[in-house]
Design a protein around this motif. Structure first.
Motif, PDB file in Angstrom:
ATOM      1  N   ASP A 277      -7.693   3.761  -3.527  1.00 40.66           N
ATOM      2  CA  ASP A 277      -6.826   4.809  -2.982  1.00 40.66           C
ATOM      3  C   ASP A 277      -7.536   5.565  -1.864  1.00 40.66           C
ATOM      4  O   ASP A 277      -6.980   5.752  -0.793  1.00 40.66           O
ATOM      5  CB  ASP A 277      -6.390   5.774  -4.090  1.00 40.66           C
ATOM      6  CG  ASP A 277      -5.494   5.102  -5.113  1.00 40.66           C
ATOM      7  OD1 ASP A 277      -4.816   4.108  -4.769  1.00 40.66           O
ATOM      8  OD2 ASP A 277      -5.469   5.570  -6.262  1.00 40.66           O
ATOM      9  N   PHE A 278      -8.766   5.996  -2.128  1.00 37.85           N
ATOM     10  CA  PHE A 278      -9.558   6.694  -1.113  1.00 37.85           C
ATOM     11  C   PHE A 278     -11.008   6.245  -1.203  1.00 37.85           C
ATOM     12  O   PHE A 278     -11.568   6.160  -2.299  1.00 37.85           O
ATOM     13  CB  PHE A 278      -9.514   8.220  -1.318  1.00 37.85           C
ATOM     14  CG  PHE A 278      -8.151   8.815  -1.159  1.00 37.85           C
ATOM     15  CD1 PHE A 278      -7.610   9.057   0.097  1.00 37.85           C
ATOM     16  CD2 PHE A 278      -7.395   9.143  -2.275  1.00 37.85           C
ATOM     17  CE1 PHE A 278      -6.352   9.600   0.234  1.00 37.85           C
ATOM     18  CE2 PHE A 278      -6.137   9.693  -2.150  1.00 37.85           C
ATOM     19  CZ  PHE A 278      -5.605   9.929  -0.887  1.00 37.85           C
TER      20      PHE A 278
ATOM     21  N   SER B 253      -7.975   5.991   3.546  1.00 41.06           N
ATOM     22  CA  SER B 253      -6.940   5.798   2.543  1.00 41.06           C
ATOM     23  C   SER B 253      -6.572   4.328   2.452  1.00 41.06           C
ATOM     24  O   SER B 253      -6.506   3.629   3.464  1.00 41.06           O
ATOM     25  CB  SER B 253      -5.720   6.628   2.944  1.00 41.06           C
ATOM     26  OG  SER B 253      -4.695   6.484   2.000  1.00 41.06           O
ATOM     27  N   GLU B 254      -6.332   3.868   1.227  1.00 43.31           N
ATOM     28  CA  GLU B 254      -5.876   2.502   0.970  1.00 43.31           C
ATOM     29  C   GLU B 254      -6.773   1.453   1.623  1.00 43.31           C
ATOM     30  O   GLU B 254      -6.352   0.686   2.467  1.00 43.31           O
ATOM     31  CB  GLU B 254      -4.424   2.324   1.428  1.00 43.31           C
ATOM     32  CG  GLU B 254      -3.430   3.073   0.578  1.00 43.31           C
ATOM     33  CD  GLU B 254      -3.397   2.618  -0.876  1.00 43.31           C
ATOM     34  OE1 GLU B 254      -3.769   1.471  -1.183  1.00 43.31           O
ATOM     35  OE2 GLU B 254      -3.017   3.430  -1.715  1.00 43.31           O
TER      36      GLU B 254
ATOM     37  N   GLN C  98      -0.500  10.742  -4.545  1.00 46.97           N
ATOM     38  CA  GLN C  98      -1.608  10.310  -3.696  1.00 46.97           C
ATOM     39  C   GLN C  98      -1.596  11.055  -2.362  1.00 46.97           C
ATOM     40  O   GLN C  98      -2.652  11.462  -1.858  1.00 46.97           O
ATOM     41  CB  GLN C  98      -1.539   8.805  -3.465  1.00 46.97           C
ATOM     42  CG  GLN C  98      -2.779   8.237  -2.822  1.00 46.97           C
ATOM     43  CD  GLN C  98      -2.743   6.727  -2.778  1.00 46.97           C
ATOM     44  OE1 GLN C  98      -2.051   6.078  -3.559  1.00 46.97           O
ATOM     45  NE2 GLN C  98      -3.492   6.160  -1.859  1.00 46.97           N
ATOM     46  N   ALA C  99      -0.432  11.270  -1.802  1.00 51.37           N
ATOM     47  CA  ALA C  99      -0.337  12.021  -0.547  1.00 51.37           C
ATOM     48  C   ALA C  99      -0.816  13.459  -0.741  1.00 51.37           C
ATOM     49  O   ALA C  99      -1.509  14.023   0.120  1.00 51.37           O
ATOM     50  CB  ALA C  99       1.102  12.000  -0.029  1.00 51.37           C
TER      51      ALA C  99
ATOM     52  N   GLY D 295      -4.530  13.411  -0.862  1.00 50.08           N
ATOM     53  CA  GLY D 295      -5.025  13.198   0.506  1.00 50.08           C
ATOM     54  C   GLY D 295      -5.007  14.483   1.319  1.00 50.08           C
ATOM     55  O   GLY D 295      -5.955  14.782   2.058  1.00 50.08           O
TER      56      GLY D 295
ATOM     57  N   HIS E 294       0.830  -1.213   0.000  1.00 52.16           N
ATOM     58  CA  HIS E 294       0.000   0.000   0.000  1.00 52.16           C
ATOM     59  C   HIS E 294       0.859   1.256   0.000  1.00 52.16           C
ATOM     60  O   HIS E 294       0.657   2.169   0.785  1.00 52.16           O
ATOM     61  CB  HIS E 294      -0.936   0.036   1.211  1.00 52.16           C
ATOM     62  CG  HIS E 294      -2.121  -0.840   1.076  1.00 52.16           C
ATOM     63  ND1 HIS E 294      -3.029  -0.721   0.069  1.00 52.16           N
ATOM     64  CD2 HIS E 294      -2.554  -1.860   1.846  1.00 52.16           C
ATOM     65  CE1 HIS E 294      -3.981  -1.617   0.224  1.00 52.16           C
ATOM     66  NE2 HIS E 294      -3.711  -2.321   1.285  1.00 52.16           N
ATOM     67  N   HIS E 295       1.820   1.316  -0.865  1.00 51.49           N
ATOM     68  CA  HIS E 295       2.711   2.468  -0.956  1.00 51.49           C
ATOM     69  C   HIS E 295       1.941   3.699  -1.427  1.00 51.49           C
ATOM     70  O   HIS E 295       1.264   3.652  -2.444  1.00 51.49           O
ATOM     71  CB  HIS E 295       3.863   2.166  -1.920  1.00 51.49           C
ATOM     72  CG  HIS E 295       4.721   3.353  -2.198  1.00 51.49           C
ATOM     73  ND1 HIS E 295       5.599   3.840  -1.264  1.00 51.49           N
ATOM     74  CD2 HIS E 295       4.810   4.158  -3.278  1.00 51.49           C
ATOM     75  CE1 HIS E 295       6.209   4.899  -1.781  1.00 51.49           C
ATOM     76  NE2 HIS E 295       5.750   5.111  -2.996  1.00 51.49           N
ATOM     77  N   LEU E 296       2.030   4.776  -0.662  1.00 50.17           N
ATOM     78  CA  LEU E 296       1.416   6.038  -1.065  1.00 50.17           C
ATOM     79  C   LEU E 296       2.428   6.840  -1.868  1.00 50.17           C
ATOM     80  O   LEU E 296       3.514   7.144  -1.385  1.00 50.17           O
ATOM     81  CB  LEU E 296       1.014   6.855   0.168  1.00 50.17           C
ATOM     82  CG  LEU E 296      -0.461   6.874   0.508  1.00 50.17           C
ATOM     83  CD1 LEU E 296      -0.869   5.554   1.093  1.00 50.17           C
ATOM     84  CD2 LEU E 296      -0.755   7.992   1.437  1.00 50.17           C
ATOM     85  N   SER E 297       2.057   7.179  -3.086  1.00 48.97           N
ATOM     86  CA  SER E 297       2.930   8.011  -3.910  1.00 48.97           C
ATOM     87  C   SER E 297       2.835   9.455  -3.429  1.00 48.97           C
ATOM     88  O   SER E 297       1.925   9.821  -2.686  1.00 48.97           O
ATOM     89  CB  SER E 297       2.498   7.923  -5.373  1.00 48.97           C
ATOM     90  OG  SER E 297       1.221   8.528  -5.533  1.00 48.97           O
ATOM     91  N   ARG E 298       3.753  10.280  -3.895  1.00 49.07           N
ATOM     92  CA  ARG E 298       3.669  11.715  -3.566  1.00 49.07           C
ATOM     93  C   ARG E 298       2.382  12.314  -4.108  1.00 49.07           C
ATOM     94  O   ARG E 298       1.764  13.153  -3.470  1.00 49.07           O
ATOM     95  CB  ARG E 298       4.891  12.454  -4.108  1.00 49.07           C
ATOM     96  CG  ARG E 298       6.117  12.269  -3.216  1.00 49.07           C
ATOM     97  CD  ARG E 298       7.273  13.080  -3.716  1.00 49.07           C
ATOM     98  NE  ARG E 298       7.876  12.314  -4.814  1.00 49.07           N
ATOM     99  CZ  ARG E 298       8.629  12.806  -5.764  1.00 49.07           C
ATOM    100  NH1 ARG E 298       8.901  14.092  -5.793  1.00 49.07           N
ATOM    101  NH2 ARG E 298       9.144  12.044  -6.691  1.00 49.07           N
TER     102      ARG E 298
END
Length: 167
Positions: free
Chosen positions: A61-62, A50-51, A34-35, A38, A28-32
């Motif tokens: 993702d959300f 999230s995730e 995606q962050a 968020g 569940h890596h959050l990319s920049r």
């Protein structure tokens, strides 16, 4: 039962296990990107989780909804009204021509069949806007999925003879 019975139970179980296994491997890596989305959701005051991994095996993702992340997560699979997903689509979600990839189209189609409304934040749309304009763009995207205003109540039936008395 309808949409979820498209595959035989043993095959559904194998597919779900494979997707959940991929989910764990990917962590569940959050990319920049995606962050950043968020943070914009938080700035707009939009409750979200999230995730979220669904029982179907898909990871979103959300998941958006009322009541904060815990309530959003627990309601995600139960109420059709709460099934609003926001997917952050980076470059790997698109073909070289800029169209959504086959995997992305399949996921969206299957989520719709499961009763989800899926909104997309394409990386190109997010990147071309300056930071202050992103939240407004996101607000408009979310508003596009909101149900329309409630229908007005029906007019009461006219009393017998009322039409002829008015003429």
């Amino acid at each position: 039962q309808g949409a979820s019975s498209a595959l035989a139970q043993p095959l559904r179980a194998r597919c779900a296990a494979a997707m959940q296994g991929a989910d764990v491997r990917e962590g569940h890596h959050l990319s920049r990107l995606q962050a950043s989305v968020g943070r914009a959701l938080e700035g707009l005051g939009v409750p979200h989780a999230s995730e979220s991994t669904l029982a179907s095996g898909y990871s979103l993702d959300f998941v958006l909804g009322a009541g904060g992340p815990a309530a959003v997560s627990s309601a995600a699979e139960s109420s059709a009204a709460s099934r609003l997903a926001l997917e952050v689509d980076g470059p790997n979600h698109f073909t070289s021509e800029g169209a959504p990839s086959g995997a992305t189209r399949l996921k969206r189609r299957q989520l719709r069949a499961l009763g989800w409304t899926v909104l997309s934040v394409p990386h190109s749309e997010w990147a071309r806007r300056p930071e202050p304009a992103r939240a407004e763009w996101l607000r408009q995207l979310l508003a596009s999925a909101a149900p329309g205003p409630p229908a007005p109540p029906p007019a009461p039936p006219a009393a017998c003879g009322a039409a002829s008395e008015a003429s």
